[in-house]
Design a protein around this motif. Structure first.
Motif, mmCIF file in Angstrom:
data_model
loop_
_atom_site.group_PDB
_atom_site.id
_atom_site.type_symbol
_atom_site.label_atom_id
_atom_site.label_comp_id
_atom_site.label_asym_id
_atom_site.label_seq_id
_atom_site.Cartn_x
_atom_site.Cartn_y
_atom_site.Cartn_z
ATOM 1 N N ALA A 21 3.981 -54.681 32.480
ATOM 2 C CA ALA A 21 3.214 -54.694 31.234
ATOM 3 C C ALA A 21 4.115 -54.917 30.028
ATOM 4 O O ALA A 21 3.770 -55.669 29.110
ATOM 5 C CB ALA A 21 2.448 -53.368 31.092
ATOM 6 N N VAL A 22 5.285 -54.289 30.032
ATOM 7 C CA VAL A 22 6.224 -54.439 28.917
ATOM 8 C C VAL A 22 6.661 -55.883 28.754
ATOM 9 O O VAL A 22 6.810 -56.386 27.625
ATOM 10 C CB VAL A 22 7.447 -53.517 29.120
ATOM 11 C CG1 VAL A 22 8.582 -53.900 28.172
ATOM 12 C CG2 VAL A 22 7.057 -52.062 28.909
ATOM 13 N N PHE A 23 6.845 -56.585 29.862
ATOM 14 C CA PHE A 23 7.435 -57.919 29.809
ATOM 15 C C PHE A 23 6.404 -59.046 29.754
ATOM 16 O O PHE A 23 6.772 -60.215 29.818
ATOM 17 C CB PHE A 23 8.364 -58.126 31.010
ATOM 18 C CG PHE A 23 9.447 -57.092 31.113
ATOM 19 C CD1 PHE A 23 10.119 -56.669 29.975
ATOM 20 C CD2 PHE A 23 9.775 -56.528 32.319
ATOM 21 C CE1 PHE A 23 11.105 -55.698 30.050
ATOM 22 C CE2 PHE A 23 10.759 -55.555 32.412
ATOM 23 C CZ PHE A 23 11.423 -55.137 31.272
ATOM 24 N N GLN A 24 5.105 -58.727 29.614
ATOM 25 C CA GLN A 24 4.089 -59.777 29.625
ATOM 26 C C GLN A 24 4.270 -60.791 28.498
ATOM 27 O O GLN A 24 4.073 -61.994 28.690
ATOM 28 C CB GLN A 24 2.687 -59.169 29.569
ATOM 29 C CG GLN A 24 2.197 -58.619 30.889
ATOM 30 C CD GLN A 24 2.246 -59.649 31.996
ATOM 31 O OE1 GLN A 24 1.686 -60.736 31.883
ATOM 32 N NE2 GLN A 24 2.939 -59.317 33.073
ATOM 33 N N GLU A 25 4.649 -60.326 27.320
ATOM 34 C CA GLU A 25 4.836 -61.254 26.195
ATOM 35 C C GLU A 25 5.977 -62.222 26.482
ATOM 36 O O GLU A 25 5.861 -63.427 26.242
ATOM 37 C CB GLU A 25 5.102 -60.484 24.904
ATOM 38 C CG GLU A 25 5.222 -61.380 23.681
ATOM 39 C CD GLU A 25 5.393 -60.590 22.394
ATOM 40 O OE1 GLU A 25 5.700 -61.216 21.367
ATOM 41 O OE2 GLU A 25 5.208 -59.356 22.414
ATOM 42 N N ALA A 26 7.073 -61.688 27.026
ATOM 43 C CA ALA A 26 8.210 -62.547 27.362
ATOM 44 C C ALA A 26 7.832 -63.527 28.456
ATOM 45 O O ALA A 26 8.231 -64.702 28.424
ATOM 46 C CB ALA A 26 9.403 -61.696 27.803
ATOM 47 N N LEU A 27 7.042 -63.078 29.433
ATOM 48 C CA LEU A 27 6.621 -63.965 30.515
ATOM 49 C C LEU A 27 5.740 -65.086 29.984
ATOM 50 O O LEU A 27 5.853 -66.240 30.412
ATOM 51 C CB LEU A 27 5.877 -63.167 31.587
ATOM 52 C CG LEU A 27 6.724 -62.167 32.375
ATOM 53 C CD1 LEU A 27 5.845 -61.328 33.288
ATOM 54 C CD2 LEU A 27 7.801 -62.876 33.178
ATOM 55 N N ALA A 28 4.860 -64.757 29.042
ATOM 56 C CA ALA A 28 4.008 -65.787 28.442
ATOM 57 C C ALA A 28 4.856 -66.822 27.712
ATOM 58 O O ALA A 28 4.582 -68.033 27.784
ATOM 59 C CB ALA A 28 3.000 -65.140 27.490
ATOM 60 N N ASP A 29 5.900 -66.364 27.028
ATOM 61 C CA ASP A 29 6.792 -67.287 26.324
ATOM 62 C C ASP A 29 7.510 -68.209 27.320
ATOM 63 O O ASP A 29 7.698 -69.404 27.053
ATOM 64 C CB ASP A 29 7.826 -66.519 25.507
ATOM 65 C CG ASP A 29 7.214 -65.827 24.298
ATOM 66 O OD1 ASP A 29 6.084 -66.197 23.911
ATOM 67 O OD2 ASP A 29 7.861 -64.913 23.754
ATOM 68 N N LEU A 82 6.303 -56.420 39.849
ATOM 69 C CA LEU A 82 7.235 -57.399 39.290
ATOM 70 C C LEU A 82 7.200 -58.697 40.087
ATOM 71 O O LEU A 82 7.316 -59.789 39.526
ATOM 72 C CB LEU A 82 8.650 -56.832 39.275
ATOM 73 C CG LEU A 82 8.960 -55.803 38.191
ATOM 74 C CD1 LEU A 82 10.383 -55.299 38.340
ATOM 75 C CD2 LEU A 82 8.743 -56.383 36.807
ATOM 76 N N THR A 83 7.052 -58.591 41.407
ATOM 77 C CA THR A 83 6.943 -59.799 42.226
ATOM 78 C C THR A 83 5.669 -60.546 41.892
ATOM 79 O O THR A 83 5.652 -61.774 41.765
ATOM 80 C CB THR A 83 6.959 -59.435 43.717
ATOM 81 O OG1 THR A 83 8.183 -58.766 44.024
ATOM 82 C CG2 THR A 83 6.855 -60.680 44.586
ATOM 83 N N GLN A 84 4.582 -59.807 41.744
ATOM 84 C CA GLN A 84 3.298 -60.437 41.442
ATOM 85 C C GLN A 84 3.328 -61.148 40.101
ATOM 86 O O GLN A 84 2.808 -62.254 39.946
ATOM 87 C CB GLN A 84 2.199 -59.370 41.469
ATOM 88 C CG GLN A 84 1.987 -58.752 42.851
ATOM 89 C CD GLN A 84 1.140 -57.498 42.805
ATOM 90 O OE1 GLN A 84 0.593 -57.135 41.756
ATOM 91 N NE2 GLN A 84 1.045 -56.806 43.927
ATOM 92 N N CYS A 85 3.974 -60.535 39.107
ATOM 93 C CA CYS A 85 3.980 -61.141 37.773
ATOM 94 C C CYS A 85 4.878 -62.367 37.721
ATOM 95 O O CYS A 85 4.755 -63.198 36.825
ATOM 96 C CB CYS A 85 4.395 -60.127 36.715
ATOM 97 S SG CYS A 85 6.165 -59.822 36.596
#
Length: 207
Positions: A67-75, A125-128
């Motif tokens: 959840a914390v890293f969702q913004e970075a993943l979107a970028d 983390l694997t799923q994301c």
């Protein structure tokens, strides 16, 4: 995400949403300050909730990290879409790998967690990272089709290598150029064959 019965999840109550956002904000600060091994009990305390409330929203540490890293993943996904249109496929792949290394190195312990999660398909983390894997594979296939990268290279191997490079850089904070040097060494082993020959083309090193 749908429930196990297939029905859409019910919206959070206002107080539950506030708790969720407070926990997420404190986790982001704690991970930035102390790394991804930060105490979840401390995160809950700083958010003004009990540890049980934290776990109701985030059943595992990996779920909270996701959840914390969702913004970075979107970028990162946005970056991959921008690079997909490049007329320099190898340049695009190198830029993508650099972005992954930067992301993995943003929080102490993240690169190690990502490497461990790659062996556990049930990990959040694997799923994301599934979307990142798909995006990266598209860039890799384009670079392979251009002849710049070996066809026996897999995106899973490359993502593991980027995590390993980020981990090595984390252990050597006094050498800010280490990650880029290791990336260039890695890419030198990915060179594709020249037409009609057996030697490899140089991989583009600038991104």
């Amino acid at each position: 995400m749908a429930s196990s019965s297939g029905a859409p999840p019910r919206p959070m109550r206002a107080d539950a949403r506030r708790n969720y956002e407070r926990v997420l904000g404190e986790a982001r600060s704690a991970f930035a300050e102390h790394g991804t091994d930060a105490s979840l009990e401390d995160v809950a305390r700083r958010a003004g909730v009990g540890i049980g409330t934290l776990y109701r929203h985030f059943p595992t540490r990996q779920a909270l990290m996701n959840a914390v890293f969702q913004e970075a993943l979107a970028d990162l996904l946005d970056r991959s879409r921008q690079l997909a249109g490049s007329d320099r496929p190898c340049y695009a792949l190198v830029a993508w790998l650099r972005a992954l290394i930067t992301h993995a190195g943003e929080y102490r312990g993240l690169s190690r967690a990502l490497m461990s999660a790659s062996h556990d398909r049930s990990s959040a983390l694997t799923q994301c990272s599934a979307g990142l894997r798909t995006a990266g594979e598209q860039l890799l296939v384009r670079a392979q089709s251009s002849g710049d990268v070996r066809t026996d290279t897999s995106i899973d191997d490359l993502m593991q290598l980027t995590n390993a490079i980020a981990l090595a850089a984390e252990q050597a904070p006094d050498d800010p150029e280490l990650a880029d040097r290791l990336l260039m060494l890695t890419l030198s082993g990915l060179r594709g064959p020249r037409e009609g020959g057996t030697t490899g083309r140089p991989v583009e090193q600038t991104a």
